[in-house]
Write a protein that holds these residues in place. Sequence first.
Motif: not given
Length: 254
Positions: A210-226, A174-186
């Motif tokens: 550092e390279l994405t501006n994704i908070a470290e606490t949000k990275i596991p959620e984005a990886l789970d999404n992927l 989706s283009c509206t969900q934060l975890h989907d944007l983070n997933a694309l970046k990762i």
Amino acid sequence: MSHTISPSEAITRRDYAWVPGRGSLTPELVRPASSEAQAWARLPCRWILDGGLRLFRDEVAYRGRSAAALKMLLTIALKADQRATGLLAGERVTALLSYEDLNRLSGLSTILISAGKKFLCGHGLVEVTHEGQGRRNRYFLGSSGRFEPQALIPCRHRIEPETWTRIEKLHDLSCTQLHDLNALKIYLILCALDGGRDLSVALRPSIVSELTNIAETKIPEALDNLARRSLVSMQPAVQGRDADLVRIKPLSLQ
């Protein structure tokens, strides 16, 4: 006086996708062995290694445009004229696409395609020229006349590129969900860090943040999404390795 190299400097100084050509000044593109159904789309990624993904802001007012721009980059790369050999001097990743093509392949609306294109052009990530019939545009990635590190994006297909109608996993994001944007970046940064070598990346959250501006606490959620979308698989850190190993899975083209 010695200079301490930051994590981002260490990454930007390392050309993950290149090794010196034997007996030649021309670099060779590193490619792992691939099966008949496996293909590789290349995306110039110096800007990713320089922290350019921080430009794709995640606030609600910017999120849709940011996600649309990343989906467009992946679509352009996947539809580009890919060569089986190394990148030639001055050669650029380029694809001829209409808005209808982008909508069909990625699921983006006309409004989001326009916003994404404006964003990419404004930041110098894409150049666009009008070409041919049917309101089609020629999209160019990378800079003309110089070599750049290449992110190699794995993809699988059973039909010829001319008949592709849908990139299923891009439709699902989706283009509206934060975890989907983070997933694309990762996903993009994983492809850039791997450089097409073996599809596996030792992921250090501090560097990704550092390279994405994704908070470290949000990275596991984005990886789970992927992982749920079968775009990566995870192998936890083991003794002797200080980071989880992430294996990149291919995008499917239909």
